[in-house]
Enzyme design. Structure first.
Site, PDB file in Angstrom:
ATOM      1  N   TYR A 102      -3.070   2.768  -4.225  1.00  0.00           N
ATOM      2  CA  TYR A 102      -4.485   2.506  -3.938  1.00  0.00           C
ATOM      3  C   TYR A 102      -4.842   1.112  -4.473  1.00  0.00           C
ATOM      4  O   TYR A 102      -4.482   0.753  -5.598  1.00  0.00           O
ATOM      5  CB  TYR A 102      -5.329   3.586  -4.617  1.00  0.00           C
ATOM      6  N   ASP A 174      -1.697  10.839  -8.558  1.00  0.00           N
ATOM      7  CA  ASP A 174      -3.029  10.718  -7.958  1.00  0.00           C
ATOM      8  C   ASP A 174      -3.063  11.668  -6.759  1.00  0.00           C
ATOM      9  O   ASP A 174      -2.411  11.426  -5.741  1.00  0.00           O
ATOM     10  CB  ASP A 174      -3.260   9.258  -7.528  1.00  0.00           C
ATOM     11  N   LYS A 199     -14.011  12.038  -3.289  1.00  0.00           N
ATOM     12  CA  LYS A 199     -13.415  12.291  -1.982  1.00  0.00           C
ATOM     13  C   LYS A 199     -13.478  13.784  -1.631  1.00  0.00           C
ATOM     14  O   LYS A 199     -14.566  14.323  -1.557  1.00  0.00           O
ATOM     15  CB  LYS A 199     -12.000  11.711  -1.957  1.00  0.00           C
TER      16      LYS A 199
HETATM   17  C1  PLP Z   1     -11.009   6.344  -3.999  1.00  0.00           C
HETATM   18  C2  PLP Z   1      -9.699   6.449  -4.685  1.00  0.00           C
HETATM   19  C3  PLP Z   1      -9.549   6.087  -6.031  1.00  0.00           C
HETATM   20  C4  PLP Z   1     -10.709   5.490  -6.844  1.00  0.00           C
HETATM   21  O1  PLP Z   1     -11.739   6.397  -6.985  1.00  0.00           O
HETATM   22  P1  PLP Z   1     -13.285   5.959  -7.213  1.00  0.00           P
HETATM   23  O2  PLP Z   1     -13.975   7.272  -7.320  1.00  0.00           O
HETATM   24  O3  PLP Z   1     -13.676   5.164  -6.008  1.00  0.00           O
HETATM   25  O4  PLP Z   1     -13.327   5.149  -8.450  1.00  0.00           O
HETATM   26  C5  PLP Z   1      -8.309   6.244  -6.622  1.00  0.00           C
HETATM   27  N1  PLP Z   1      -7.252   6.716  -5.921  1.00  0.00           N
HETATM   28  C6  PLP Z   1      -7.342   7.054  -4.621  1.00  0.00           C
HETATM   29  C7  PLP Z   1      -6.153   7.566  -3.916  1.00  0.00           C
HETATM   30  C8  PLP Z   1      -8.571   6.932  -3.956  1.00  0.00           C
HETATM   31  O5  PLP Z   1      -8.656   7.259  -2.669  1.00  0.00           O
END
Ligand code: PLP
Length: 387
Positions: A102, A174, A199
């Site tokens: 990311y 992640d 998300k």
């Molecule tokens: C969006 C995202 C992040 C960061 O998250 P935020 O809530 O925007 O700080 C980290 N890893 C992945 C895979 C993401 O899609």
């Protein structure tokens, strides 16, 4: 002792009807910043919301159960969650991260490396030799993203976790792209799971938040303590909204991935599309590993437009149902152009090395009707080819 519940039940009902004040069915939101002492020298269960809050704790408890962890720490964003895991590192320690991680993670790791807070090696984790060479350098932490963003590359989490363990490293995955509804990395040998709860977990595109789940109680303790020290813990109202969104996680994800699979097939057959990246396609290089370690293929995919960046421009001008926007995992369908949007903070060289071309578009498939979404893609692709 109550029996452990299935993940669907945890998502829908953890904490329901446990309110001791009024027997409220929906757990109340506790916004208070401070809590009264029982008496002189006698603090109650809570004293101050930065350190602990009942609403945030209920979200943490729910996430820990969903990820099969010992506990979770809820923080103010996905980036804060990743940074919290990095807080255990000392100067000289090495982090091994995917070369196509990311872009915000890439920026964070690069910025902390520039401040000499630790060392970082970005490697293509699908390349066994490159990965083995990085492991031989004695990393303290190995970061995994599977599927990766935006090319949906899949790596074998169990295998990398085992290699990291023998190298003496801890493993953080992640899991934002799949959510615990579709993948549980701690069960595959990871030590930590991080989420951008912004998300799929919240799922309604109205909260920015994050969480770390740890397999080991001592790690949970250390993370919670550091989150209190730095003050990065999440706001109670955000936790309330995220818990509310989480109730429908399984229903949303199941329906969204079904539509995504159908759209991936549609795109693959379309003459204006050069390539489709979706782990559910039999032609995807990570298809077999995805079957082995995931419960479904998810609702994210990316594809390459045959007519280049001008075709992308015409596509974006013609669509009506998909919204051109960053982020993902909400009930509404979004399309993003990684090279100019989500991955713009990566340098052009790094982007090219990661395989992110100018003609690549990423889709987050929502809950709209499949027919409307497919017609929208057809409209965009027809426009893309009409230059
Ligand atoms: C969006 C995202 C992040 C960061 O998250 P935020 O809530 O925007 O700080 C980290 N890893 C992945 C895979 C993401 O899609």
């Amino acid at each position: 002792m109550p029996q452990p519940k299935s993940p669907q039940t945890v998502a829908a009902a953890n904490g329901i009807a446990t309110d001791s004040a009024f027997k409220a069915v929906a757990p109340p939101v506790h916004l208070s910043s401070s809590y009264a002492f029982d008496g002189f020298g006698r603090a109650g269960r809570y004293d101050y919301t930065r350190s602990g809050n009942p609403t945030r704790d209920l979200l943490a408890d729910t996430l820990a159960k969903l990820e099969a962890g010992a506990g979770a720490v809820v923080v103010s964003s996905g980036m804060a969650a990743i940074d919290l895991v990095l807080s255990s590192l000392e100067p000289g320690d090495l982090v091994v991260a995917p070369h196509d991680c990311y872009a915000g993670t890439w920026r964070l790791l690069s910025a902390r490396r520039a401040k000499r807070q630790f060392e970082v090696r970005f490697v293509d984790q699908t390349d066994g030799e490159a990965l083995a060479a990085a492991m031989a350098c004695g990393p303290r932490l190995v970061l995994i993203e599977s599927p990766s963003n935006p090319l949906m590359r899949i790596v074998d989490i169990r295998e990398i976790a085992a290699q990291a363990r023998s190298a003496g490293a801890k493993v953080v995955v992640d899991n934002t792209f799949l959510s615990p509804a579709l993948q549980q990395p701690l069960r595959l040998g990871a030590d930590f799971v991080v989420h951008s709860t912004t998300k799929y977990l919240n799922g309604h595109s109205d909260v920015v938040g994050g969480a770390v789940v740890a397999a080991n109680p001592a790690d949970v303790e250390a993370l919670a303590s550091w989150a209190n020290v730095t003050g990065v813990t999440g706001a109670p109202f955000d936790a309330y909204l995220t818990l509310r969104g989480l109730r429908t996680l399984f229903a949303r994800v199941e329906r969204q991935q079904q539509t995504a699979a159908e759209l991936a097939g549609f795109l693959q057959r379309h003459p204006a599309v050069k390539a489709v990246h979706y782990p559910g396609l039999r032609t995807h290089p990570g298809h077999e590993i995805a079957i082995a370690q995931q419960r479904g293929f998810g609702a994210m995919l990316s594809f390459e437009i045959s007519s280049g960046v001008e075709g992308v421009r015409r596509f974006c001008g013609a669509i009506e149902v998909f919204t051109l926007a960053e982020s993902l995992g909400g009930v509404e369908s979004l399309v993003a152009h990684p090279a100019t949007m989500t991955h713009v903070s990566m340098s052009a060289d790094v982007r090219r090395a990661a395989g992110i071309g100018e003609n690549l578009l990423r889709l987050s498939v929502g809950l709209e009707s499949k027919a409307d979404l497919e017609a929208d893609l057809a409209r965009g692709l027809e426009a893309s080819a009409s230059g």
